[in-house]
Scaffold this motif. Structure first.
Motif, PDB file in Angstrom:
ATOM      1  N   ASP A 174       0.338  -5.034   0.535  1.00 30.37           N
ATOM      2  CA  ASP A 174       0.860  -5.239  -0.820  1.00 30.37           C
ATOM      3  C   ASP A 174       2.272  -4.670  -0.936  1.00 30.37           C
ATOM      4  OD1 ASP A 174       0.820  -6.078  -3.424  1.00 30.37           O
ATOM      5  OD2 ASP A 174      -0.401  -4.424  -4.167  1.00 30.37           O
ATOM      6  N   GLY A 175       3.089  -5.311  -1.761  1.00 28.35           N
ATOM      7  CA  GLY A 175       4.409  -4.774  -2.085  1.00 28.35           C
ATOM      8  C   GLY A 175       5.584  -5.552  -1.539  1.00 28.35           C
ATOM      9  N   ASN A 176       5.340  -6.714  -0.948  1.00 29.22           N
ATOM     10  CA  ASN A 176       6.447  -7.490  -0.396  1.00 29.22           C
ATOM     11  C   ASN A 176       7.460  -7.892  -1.465  1.00 29.22           C
ATOM     12  OD1 ASN A 176       5.333  -7.436   2.185  1.00 29.22           O
ATOM     13  ND2 ASN A 176       4.250  -9.358   1.917  1.00 29.22           N
ATOM     14  N   ARG A 211       7.987  -6.523  -4.471  1.00 25.11           N
ATOM     15  CA  ARG A 211       8.698  -5.364  -5.024  1.00 25.11           C
ATOM     16  C   ARG A 211       9.741  -4.831  -4.043  1.00 25.11           C
ATOM     17  NH1 ARG A 211       3.448  -2.196  -6.758  1.00 25.11           N
ATOM     18  NH2 ARG A 211       2.509  -3.939  -5.631  1.00 25.11           N
ATOM     19  N   TRP A 212       9.431  -4.895  -2.762  1.00 29.94           N
ATOM     20  CA  TRP A 212      10.406  -4.475  -1.738  1.00 29.94           C
ATOM     21  C   TRP A 212      11.666  -5.326  -1.847  1.00 29.94           C
ATOM     22  CZ3 TRP A 212      12.953  -6.808   2.306  1.00 29.94           C
ATOM     23  CH2 TRP A 212      13.514  -5.970   3.283  1.00 29.94           C
ATOM     24  N   GLU A 257      -0.976   0.551  -5.431  1.00 28.83           N
ATOM     25  CA  GLU A 257      -2.075  -0.023  -6.220  1.00 28.83           C
ATOM     26  C   GLU A 257      -3.404   0.516  -5.698  1.00 28.83           C
ATOM     27  OE1 GLU A 257      -1.294  -1.515  -8.765  1.00 28.83           O
ATOM     28  OE2 GLU A 257       0.721  -2.272  -8.410  1.00 28.83           O
ATOM     29  N   THR A 281      -1.397  -0.682   0.642  1.00 33.86           N
ATOM     30  CA  THR A 281      -0.032  -0.207   0.430  1.00 33.86           C
ATOM     31  C   THR A 281       0.431  -0.485  -0.997  1.00 33.86           C
ATOM     32  OG1 THR A 281       0.868  -2.313   1.231  1.00 33.86           O
ATOM     33  CG2 THR A 281       0.527  -0.584   2.866  1.00 33.86           C
ATOM     34  N   SER A 282       1.575   0.076  -1.333  1.00 32.98           N
ATOM     35  CA  SER A 282       2.347  -0.188  -2.569  1.00 32.98           C
ATOM     36  C   SER A 282       1.896   0.584  -3.795  1.00 32.98           C
ATOM     37  CB  SER A 282       2.375  -1.684  -2.912  1.00 32.98           C
ATOM     38  OG  SER A 282       1.256  -2.074  -3.689  1.00 32.98           O
ATOM     39  N   ASP A 315       1.803   4.843  -1.420  1.00 32.12           N
ATOM     40  CA  ASP A 315       2.837   4.233  -2.254  1.00 32.12           C
ATOM     41  C   ASP A 315       3.824   3.408  -1.435  1.00 32.12           C
ATOM     42  OD1 ASP A 315       1.792   5.364  -4.558  1.00 32.12           O
ATOM     43  OD2 ASP A 315       3.037   7.167  -4.413  1.00 32.12           O
ATOM     44  N   LEU A 330       5.581   0.562   0.372  1.00 32.75           N
ATOM     45  CA  LEU A 330       5.508  -0.889   0.283  1.00 32.75           C
ATOM     46  C   LEU A 330       5.287  -1.468   1.685  1.00 32.75           C
ATOM     47  CD1 LEU A 330       8.493  -1.454  -2.177  1.00 32.75           C
ATOM     48  CD2 LEU A 330       6.069  -1.220  -2.746  1.00 32.75           C
ATOM     49  N   TRP A 331       4.572  -2.576   1.759  1.00 35.26           N
ATOM     50  CA  TRP A 331       4.194  -3.094   3.062  1.00 35.26           C
ATOM     51  C   TRP A 331       5.377  -3.300   4.017  1.00 35.26           C
ATOM     52  CZ3 TRP A 331       0.615  -2.994   6.442  1.00 35.26           C
ATOM     53  CH2 TRP A 331       0.616  -3.879   7.515  1.00 35.26           C
TER      54      TRP A 331
END
Length: 253
Positions: free
Chosen positions: A33-35, A37-38, A205, A202-203, A225, A227-228
């Motif tokens: 998770d977090g692509n 947001r990255w 959540e 990840t990220s 926390d 990000l991936w």
């Protein structure tokens, strides 16, 4: 990170040798998770985050193989992800093809076997061709199973299993009194795979997002926390290190 879990000190950098003598999880599942947001943090389009995340898949797969992990399940695309913008979905559907075309020779050299869970029917033809070729070309490999969850949703998986069991009871192939947890598991997409020992998300959540709801009943969770696209080998080792400090009692004392 899961609060209260023992963590290595900030000064301590882990290496593979620090954990290989401990219990290595047989099956690790990751919600990547977090692509998006990255990419947003860098004023880049969301697809740039997905492309960067693909590179991380390669690194973590290689490290998992070196550590002796038997199964690595990666949540790549959920049944709910179709709600995203079409341009993003179209790009994500190209990533398995790009990843496998680029890294398949390396996966074969690493003795990795590719496997897929999820509803393949809705995937674009080019995506289906890429994953089917990868599964065929690696079917005889005996090392790490790299298990991609693509167009996967756990509730749909469970409902499908119930429907198949009902059909088999009706046709007389099985007796209703023989239905237990073991039989039910045989009707899931993860049949022949042990349940995950460790789940990483990840990220920041802290939820399962319709991922392996049956299989994660006694899995250890590790949240970060990071990000991936920023997740690296050190983070992976930290997750396994934390897992090794926990006592798994499965309801016992």
């Amino acid at each position: 990170m899961w609060k209260g879990s023992p963590q290595p000190s900030n000064e301590q950098t882990l290496v593979n040798e620090d954990i290989v003598n401990g219990e290595i999880p047989d099956h690790i599942a990751i919600i990547m998770d977090g692509n998006g947001r990255w990419a947003k943090k860098r004023a880049l389009p969301r697809i740039a985050g997905h492309h960067e995340g693909m590179k991380v898949v390669r690194k973590i797969t290689k490290q998992a193989s070196q550590l002796g992990v038997k199964v690595l399940t990666l949540y790549a695309f959920s049944t709910e992800n179709w709600k995203r913008p079409k341009t993003e979905v179209d790009y994500i559907m190209r990533l398995p093809e790009e990843f496998l075309n680029t890294y398949l020779p390396e996966l074969i050299d690493e003795n990795v076997r590719v496997r897929i869970i999820g509803d393949m029917g809705r995937l674009p033809t080019h995506t289906q061709r890429a994953v089917e070729k990868a599964m065929l070309d690696t079917k005889d490999n005996k090392g790490l199973i790299l298990n991609f969850a693509i167009n996967y949703g756990s509730r749909a998986e469970i409902i499908s299993a119930v429907q198949k069991i009902a059909q088999d009871v009706k046709s007389g192939q099985i007796d209703s009194t023989s239905i237990d947890e073991s039989l039910f598991a045989d009707y899931l997409m993860t049949q022949s795979l042990n349940d995950p020992d460790l789940l990483i998300r990840t990220s920041g959540e802290i939820r399962l997002s319709n991922f392996m709801l049956w299989q994660l009943a006694y899995t250890e969770f590790w949240f970060t926390d990071v990000l991936w696209p920023d997740f690296d080998e050190q983070n992976f080792l930290q997750a396994i290190y934390t897992y090794q400090q926990r006592g798994r009692r499965f309801g016992g004392v």
